[in-house]
Enzyme design. Structure first.
Site, PDB file in Angstrom:
ATOM      1  CG  ASP A  12      14.178  44.649 -57.766  1.00  0.00           C
ATOM      2  OD1 ASP A  12      14.379  45.803 -57.324  1.00  0.00           O
ATOM      3  OD2 ASP A  12      15.080  43.775 -57.827  1.00  0.00           O
ATOM      4  CB  THR A 103      22.668  58.866 -60.521  1.00  0.00           C
ATOM      5  OG1 THR A 103      21.582  59.349 -59.719  1.00  0.00           O
ATOM      6  CG2 THR A 103      23.742  59.933 -60.630  1.00  0.00           C
ATOM      7  CG  LEU A 130      14.409  59.788 -53.900  1.00  0.00           C
ATOM      8  CD1 LEU A 130      14.996  59.111 -52.679  1.00  0.00           C
ATOM      9  CD2 LEU A 130      13.240  58.971 -54.408  1.00  0.00           C
ATOM     10  CD  GLU A 132      19.216  55.948 -49.226  1.00  0.00           C
ATOM     11  OE1 GLU A 132      19.322  55.382 -48.123  1.00  0.00           O
ATOM     12  OE2 GLU A 132      19.932  55.681 -50.202  1.00  0.00           O
ATOM     13  CB  CYS A 244      23.583  59.191 -53.534  1.00  0.00           C
ATOM     14  SG  CYS A 244      22.126  58.190 -53.913  1.00  0.00           S
TER      15      CYS A 244
END
Ligand SMILES: NC(=O)c1ccc[n+]([C@@H]2O[C@H](COP(=O)([O-])OP(=O)(O)OC[C@H]3O[C@@H](n4cnc5c(N)ncnc54)[C@H](O)[C@@H]3O)[C@@H](O)[C@H]2O)c1
Ligand SMILES: O=c1ccn([C@@H]2O[C@H](COP(=O)(O)OP(=O)(O)O[C@H]3O[C@H](CO)[C@@H](O)[C@H](O)[C@H]3O)[C@@H](O)[C@H]2O)c(=O)[nH]1
Length: 413
Positions: A12, A103, A130, A132, A244
């Site tokens: 990261d 995505t 998935l 959250e 999302c």
């Protein structure tokens, strides 16, 4: 992945996150994650680094960087995806697989495949489904795995490698679907579009139920018994938020427009509009319940996270309702079992004491702490006015009314 026995390095660019993770601390609240993280770090199978060189030589590179909504419009901002590929290119070895999980708008994978082709590595698209708050469960026991690859020997080899990586989930029964790159990207966009549509559908019914004096929660229950419809994602109230669904339906519609097929998903604009109207409606309900006068009134807002089991406040409907009530001059006090620090970081003006002396109580995230554990008698002893607005249609209306409260649901009797 480390808990399944793989040797994993997480990259990261945020050095603070890398330091926290290296110390075994997850940068967000996620039930079950702390234990897995600690075990992975202790076993030596899980390391973290800020320098992509630490990923050199890996067999599989999962690409999971953010794809937020662009500052300038509804489309996805792909700059982090391209920057991650830039960082990775010098370290890819021939035969390695880059598995895209972010995505993205359909067509991105084909473009990225061309970018990495020169290295001899192969791109596959492996969208992430998935939720959250359920990330550990959904990763170890996914409903399905989707892998898109090009129809070439390298593509087939990439699929085989990912099949081996996911062997434990496949053995546990997860269907493993192989598609082309574009279909894999579309499955993700379509899944979120469907879920958002289902939620907005029930919220549209809530608008009608409210006007007709009917009860949307009973309606949802009755609809849900139809096995072709199903009860999940028929939870009515202030609607969907988070990092999302809102951005993903907008990006999906924007990409359809680019492809000249905007009209095919024109309904997604309606899904978005219905969803945003729910926030307006919740604010209105509070204002009306207080007789039109909110200025200076004390309002307890229970919930800040966009959903329970999460400390995420990205595009949180709960927090937006709180902020708008404060904008109308109310003295708003927000509480949340997990998200209060994140909420205060974004909106430091929101306080943290809840029910005491409140003129109205607004429930906006359906945590068990409010749904089950908050007793109307106990709460009644703390507040100034026994008015409750149930923004998630999650309280036992009869119990609150029996304790002398004025109860307002959203499309609920
Ligand atoms: N959050 C979810 O539940 C979820 C579920 C399914 C899919 N997705 C998708 O997964 C992607 C990531 O979502 P998120 O919620 O984790 O986003 P996020 O913004 O919380 O995390 C993305 C991380 O990527 C890091 N990053 C940015 N540029 C980088 C680079 N060049 N190299 C390495 N790291 C880099 C950031 O520092 C950040 O920590 C998005 O495309 C999202 O749509 C998210
Ligand atoms: O019946 C329901 C179900 C959910 N919500 C709301 O919808 C939002 C999203 O909820 P959920 O889907 O549980 O959370 P996310 O973690 O955002 O997960 C969605 O978005 C992820 C990112 O793309 C996908 O991977 C997941 O499959 C998809 O469920 C939240 O605000 C919920 O409160 C409702 O209003 N009513």
């Amino acid at each position: 992945m480390a808990s399944l026995g793989h040797d994993v390095v997480g990259i990261d660019v945020d050095e603070g996150k890398v330091a926290d993770l290296t110390a075994g601390a997850a940068p967000f609240f996620e039930p079950g994650l702390a234990e897995l993280l600690e075990e992975g770090v202790r076993s030596g199978r899980l390391r973290f680094a800020a320098d992509p060189a630490a990923a050199a030589g890996a067999e599989v590179h999962f690409l999971a960087v953010g794809t937020p909504q662009s500052a300038s419009g509804p489309a996805a901002d792909l700059r982090f995806v391209d920057a991650a590929i830039d960082g990775l290119l010098p370290h890819l070895r021939p035969g390695a697989v880059v598995a895209g999980k972010s995505t993205v708008p359909v067509g991105t994978a084909a473009r990225l495949a061309r970018r990495i082709a020169q290295t001899g590595a192969t791109l596959a698209w492996n969208p992430e489904f998935l939720r959250e708050g359920w990330a550990v469960h959904d990763t170890l026991r996914p409903d399905r795995l989707v892998v898109g690859a090009e129809d070439t020997p390298q593509g087939a080899a990439a699929v085989d490698l990912l099949r081996r990586v996911y062997a434990a989930a496949i053995d546990a029964g997860a269907p493993f679907l192989v598609t082309d790159l574009a279909t894999a990207e579309l499955v993700k966009g379509a899944a979120n579009a469907f879920l958002a549509t289902k939620i907005s559908f029930i919220n549209a019914m809530a608008e009608i139920a409210e006007a007709a004096g009917a009860d949307v929660t009973l309606l949802a229950e009755a609809l849900g018994h139809d096995s072709r419809i199903g009860r999940r994602y028929l939870g009515s109230g202030i609607g969907f938020g988070g990092g999302c669904l809102p951005k993903d339906i907008r990006a999906f519609a924007a990409r359809a427009q680019e492809l000249g097929r905007g009209e095919a998903v024109g309904f997604l604009h309606e899904v978005d509009a219905i969803n945003l109207r729910r926030r307006d409606r919740a604010v209105r309900l509070v204002v009306d319940a207080l007789g039109g006068l909110v200025f200076g009134r004390r309002i307890a807002v229970l919930g800040a996270a966009f959903k329970p089991f999460s400390d995420d406040v990205r595009d949180s409907p709960a927090l937006e309702v709180a902020v708008r009530l404060r904008g109308l001059g109310a003295d708003v006090v927000v509480t949340d079992p997990a998200a209060i620090e994140n909420a205060r970081a974004r909106h430091p003006q929101l306080g943290d004491e809840a029910l005491r002396d409140a003129d109205a109580v607004v429930v906006v995230t359906e945590w068990d702490e409010y749904r089950r554990e908050l007793h109307p008698q106990h709460a009644g002893g703390l507040v100034r006015g026994r008015i409750v607005i149930d923004g998630r249609n999650c309280l036992d209306a009869d119990a609150w009314r029996a304790a002398g409260w004025t109860y307002h649901g959203m499309g609920r009797r």
